[in-house]
Design a protein around this motif. Sequence first.
Motif, mmCIF file in Angstrom:
data_model
loop_
_atom_site.group_PDB
_atom_site.id
_atom_site.type_symbol
_atom_site.label_atom_id
_atom_site.label_comp_id
_atom_site.label_asym_id
_atom_site.label_seq_id
_atom_site.Cartn_x
_atom_site.Cartn_y
_atom_site.Cartn_z
ATOM 1 N N LEU A 628 0.852 -1.194 0.000
ATOM 2 C CA LEU A 628 0.000 0.000 0.000
ATOM 3 C C LEU A 628 0.881 1.235 0.000
ATOM 4 O O LEU A 628 1.744 1.395 0.877
ATOM 5 N N LEU A 629 0.674 2.103 -0.969
ATOM 6 C CA LEU A 629 1.357 3.382 -1.018
ATOM 7 C C LEU A 629 0.469 4.378 -0.281
ATOM 8 O O LEU A 629 -0.445 4.984 -0.848
ATOM 9 N N LEU A 630 0.719 4.519 1.023
ATOM 10 C CA LEU A 630 -0.178 5.286 1.876
ATOM 11 C C LEU A 630 -0.107 6.777 1.575
ATOM 12 O O LEU A 630 -1.123 7.479 1.592
ATOM 13 N N THR A 631 1.089 7.276 1.373
ATOM 14 C CA THR A 631 1.290 8.652 0.945
ATOM 15 C C THR A 631 2.424 8.629 -0.077
ATOM 16 O O THR A 631 2.979 7.577 -0.384
ATOM 17 N N GLU A 632 2.759 9.795 -0.568
ATOM 18 C CA GLU A 632 3.873 9.857 -1.520
ATOM 19 C C GLU A 632 5.162 9.367 -0.877
ATOM 20 O O GLU A 632 6.060 8.880 -1.562
ATOM 21 N N ALA A 633 5.259 9.452 0.448
ATOM 22 C CA ALA A 633 6.498 9.107 1.145
ATOM 23 C C ALA A 633 6.425 7.800 1.918
ATOM 24 O O ALA A 633 7.462 7.230 2.259
ATOM 25 N N ILE A 634 5.239 7.300 2.214
ATOM 26 C CA ILE A 634 5.099 6.173 3.138
ATOM 27 C C ILE A 634 4.493 4.965 2.435
ATOM 28 O O ILE A 634 3.465 5.076 1.765
ATOM 29 N N LYS A 635 5.124 3.826 2.630
ATOM 30 C CA LYS A 635 4.675 2.581 2.008
ATOM 31 C C LYS A 635 4.557 1.493 3.072
ATOM 32 O O LYS A 635 5.398 1.369 3.958
ATOM 33 N N LEU A 636 3.507 0.693 2.970
ATOM 34 C CA LEU A 636 3.265 -0.402 3.903
ATOM 35 C C LEU A 636 3.255 -1.722 3.150
ATOM 36 O O LEU A 636 2.598 -1.856 2.119
ATOM 37 N N ASN A 637 4.015 -2.688 3.652
ATOM 38 C CA ASN A 637 4.003 -4.053 3.142
ATOM 39 C C ASN A 637 3.533 -4.980 4.253
ATOM 40 O O ASN A 637 4.013 -4.885 5.389
ATOM 41 N N PHE A 638 2.616 -5.876 3.889
ATOM 42 C CA PHE A 638 2.088 -6.819 4.873
ATOM 43 C C PHE A 638 1.874 -8.152 4.185
ATOM 44 O O PHE A 638 1.068 -8.268 3.266
ATOM 45 N N ASP A 639 2.627 -9.171 4.601
ATOM 46 C CA ASP A 639 2.559 -10.496 3.996
ATOM 47 C C ASP A 639 2.316 -11.540 5.081
ATOM 48 O O ASP A 639 2.858 -11.445 6.183
#
Length: 773
Positions: A628-639
């Motif tokens: 998930l690209l939450l903002t232009e600067a923040i990314k979340l990975n969940f597996d």
Amino acid sequence: MMPAHQDKRRSILRPSALAAAVIATLPVASMAATAERKLALEEVIVTAQRREESQQDVPVAVTAANFDDMVAAQVDSIANIEQISPSIKFDVTNSAANSANILIRGIGTVGNSRAFEGAVGVFVDGVYRTRAGQAMQNWLDVESLQILRGPQGTLFGKNTSAGALLLESKRPDSEAFGGDYEATIGNYGKKLARVGVNVPVAGVGAFRIAGLVGEEDGYIEDPNGGDYNGREPRAVKAQFLLDGIEDFTARLIVDWSKEENNCCYGQVDAIDGPFQPLIDNVFIPMRGLKAPSSDFDDYEQVLSNDTEQTIEDQGAVLQLEWALSDTMTLKSVTSYRDWEINQQGMDADFSGANVLTINEGLKTETISQEFTLSGELDEFAFFQSADYVLGLYYADEEIEAPHQLLWGDQAQMFFDILIGAAGVADASEGLWSDAFMPASSETKAAFMHWNLELTDRLGFSVGLRYSKDEKEGALERNYFNPSPVTPFRLLGVQPGPTYSDSFEDEALSGSLAARYHITDDVMAYASYSRGYKSGGVNIDNTAAGTVMNNPDEVPGAVPLDPTYKSEFIDGYELGVKADYWDGRARTNVAAFYNDITDLQIAQFIGTQFTIDNAADAEVYGLEMENQLLLTEAIKLNFDVTYLAEAKFGDDPALGALADREFAQAPEFTGNLALSAEEEVIPGLLLSGRIGVSYAGEAYTNTSNDYTRDAQTEYTASVGIGSVSGLWSVTAWCQNCSDERYPTQHFNSPLQGPDANAYVSAPRTYGLTLRGSF
């Protein structure tokens, strides 16, 4: 099922709870502000079907990571590859030659054996590596990583019954001069430096050379001074790219690596047997030494020798590519590999008593050749379009395995106490067994794979592979103590019969898949694949049985068959790959079922290494990967990976393993990572990453029923650098909360109900300078 060790600092937090906690802390205002912008995840290109395709279009469960992804996750070798995908695990104990194992979805080469090739194929620059241990060295100049999950029965080398790991080196660039560098310092004396330089050759191509040098102390401490399992890697890789000829390219890659280590018998006492008080209070003090701490978390051990391990790996690969037409390409991959590991002074009783020492080695020399013809067709029968890969494969491997056993200066005393009378067993100090085990393997294969597009949304993939394997193995004895009362003869174990045997098998494997694009951004698929892993000849001192099977020891005795059967996996998979939230989110889900026939199992039973086939086993579960690209600067990975079942069949011949779960196959594993990157002032980039990995309770070995608790580990990094990438400085830590637990229990030789354990790496931290020029 009783846990062998309860970690006092155990921290269990389900991945779903972690996800909720992290998302709840995100700046809502920042998310709202950036939602107005056009943000989207980058398209990921993979070669899971031997041609370049979008990850979201291939009916294969595949995880891909580029150089930047690996740097962010602190993955620079196979040792911590779980940070990329929770479905994959690497495990090694006392020897890279015998015990290194890669598992995907709980399936891997089961146990400790120098005869085994990997159930998970490792391919570096298109070349199959015959042993998982060949992937242990620090990765030098590696540009990308792909993890293919499930049987790969068509396109990749051989023995890929559980999956494949694809590594590609950075390609030389014929357009510009440049390079990159890295320098790391950390605790446990860690020092590591890498550098790579690219030099164009006008009108011809480019040359690239990279090097690595490092050292690191071991984290198993000797209370008398020093440590165990330290490493000193050295490596060089040189490449030449020829691309100045129309419709033809050639790439030569030559590499060499060497490690001289104090490895790998550093481990910790886990379950005390009746001899442990004697070892700690009598045998070790007699050597003028202090016994190790009895507290597991202290990670202390005393060994009778400083194990010297040398691993040398070298080889070359020549890749040739001809564009026969606009739609047809012929490729050739020719390789030579020479991998050798030698271990001297191994403390084979795994204690501070000087009882039993092993000197052994393994050398494999392999040549391989593969040809592939690939192409595209605008129309094919009643299909709108098609593309294909046709191939031929050949590999030949020669193996040499010397093996020596020696009694130490406390062996006689040890056996006098064990037997309860002096002089009954002859354990005089010195060499008592010297054996040599040669082996060979030859593989021939032909394969084809088609992608067929019926409509703009509906397509099919079909693949077929024919494989033929021929193997030989032998045990030759140079010396065995002639005394009738040498201990292993009294124990009825050695000398086993010498032998020279062969194995031959052929098999059809392949795959079939249907894929349907529900929308432009959502694809569903169903697939079947059949994986094959050749059987072979066990190469070990007791592969043909014990003393009781040796006609030279017992008249009329009959040696056992040292061969083992081929392994097959029928894999079924249903999957969905979806991009959504206007391209800012991606979720890939796969449900899988694997039916395994004749699963190969190696076991260490106190003093013997055996190989058996489990008539049947099954593995099924569910995987989910989210970005998930939450903002232009923040990314979340969940597996997350859920193994609902990973167990042996109910076969009485398996003894205690019948109907038992696999080792190293927890029910739940998961990763959660939150990363951020922001230009804080013009030209200056601030970055950071927090990662959490969870693995549930699991058996640690096939040779006993010990387990380890569920564990949660944390990683973190924060860095600052130039936007242009010329330089960056990153502070990092792995296993930040210093979780300490057993990774694998094993039965301690000659010590009754006693178990030692290999252990997780403790907290490590350091500073890395990285950049380009």
